[in-house]
Design a protein around this motif. Sequence first.
Motif, PDB file in Angstrom:
ATOM      1  N   GLY A 120     -21.740 -31.822  21.970  1.00 24.17           N
ATOM      2  CA  GLY A 120     -22.074 -32.311  23.299  1.00 24.17           C
ATOM      3  C   GLY A 120     -20.858 -32.172  24.195  1.00 24.17           C
ATOM      4  O   GLY A 120     -19.733 -32.491  23.792  1.00 24.17           O
TER       5      GLY A 120
ATOM      6  N   THR B 229     -24.886 -28.474  25.991  1.00 27.69           N
ATOM      7  CA  THR B 229     -24.673 -28.635  24.556  1.00 27.69           C
ATOM      8  C   THR B 229     -24.480 -27.265  23.945  1.00 27.69           C
ATOM      9  O   THR B 229     -25.195 -26.318  24.289  1.00 27.69           O
ATOM     10  CB  THR B 229     -25.890 -29.332  23.916  1.00 27.69           C
TER      11      THR B 229
ATOM     12  N   VAL C  28     -22.965 -34.873  28.021  1.00 24.27           N
ATOM     13  CA  VAL C  28     -23.776 -35.077  26.818  1.00 24.27           C
ATOM     14  C   VAL C  28     -22.897 -35.809  25.805  1.00 24.27           C
ATOM     15  O   VAL C  28     -21.867 -35.285  25.381  1.00 24.27           O
ATOM     16  CB  VAL C  28     -24.279 -33.741  26.241  1.00 24.27           C
TER      17      VAL C  28
ATOM     18  N   THR D 237     -25.677 -36.285  19.987  1.00 24.79           N
ATOM     19  CA  THR D 237     -26.525 -35.207  19.463  1.00 24.79           C
ATOM     20  C   THR D 237     -27.043 -35.607  18.088  1.00 24.79           C
ATOM     21  O   THR D 237     -26.376 -36.319  17.353  1.00 24.79           O
ATOM     22  CB  THR D 237     -25.766 -33.870  19.323  1.00 24.79           C
TER      23      THR D 237
ATOM     24  N   THR E 217     -30.544 -34.654  22.302  1.00 24.01           N
ATOM     25  CA  THR E 217     -29.294 -34.942  22.999  1.00 24.01           C
ATOM     26  C   THR E 217     -29.478 -36.189  23.860  1.00 24.01           C
ATOM     27  O   THR E 217     -30.573 -36.465  24.349  1.00 24.01           O
ATOM     28  CB  THR E 217     -28.846 -33.774  23.911  1.00 24.01           C
TER      29      THR E 217
END
Length: 192
Positions: free
Chosen positions: A60, A66, A90, A93, A104
């Motif tokens: 992330g 990602t 992000v 994950t 995510t």
Amino acid sequence: GGDGSTLRLVSCSEDRTAFVWQRDPGSTSGPFRPILVELAAPRAALCTSWAPNGGRFAVGLASRDTAVCYFKEDLNCWIAMKVGRSKASVVATAWHPTGQYLATGSMDGRCMVYDVSEDNMLPQPRPPWGEAQVSEDTGSWVNAVMFSPNGRYLAFLSQDATVRIKDLSGGPQAVVAVVSWRGLPFLRGAFL
């Protein structure tokens, strides 16, 4: 490889790097050596998780996307392919047990699930690889995402002290069960 014969650790850093740490082939007691991950990330790498088969991992990124990484033998390097685009970093994950999907969680309050099937990823990505399969807005940044061991449920924990669970057997539009907590938000969770 992904068969468990090689002990590997993946790390990521705010300096935009990631490494896979492993011992030399055949060694069970030598030092762990770093293998570069070619992230091509313009911002920090914030979180990482291995695919169930150990052949890929996700990172992330603060750049709002990602990276799904795989090992390219001829370059002796891990290569990243970007998937999804959030409105903020992000920070979580998680892989579906089949390795076909990646969840995510981001600071824009969204939990996303992307199709990242290995069959559709290499040698060149083709649909539905990278396409969003599930999109949920929590209204608060997402601290953690996880799939149940059988892959039926998706859970995500938000900064607003809620736990949200989606039964994926109901499809992408299935209702999300929300449990609110009066205390501080949950940062991590795990199905059993």
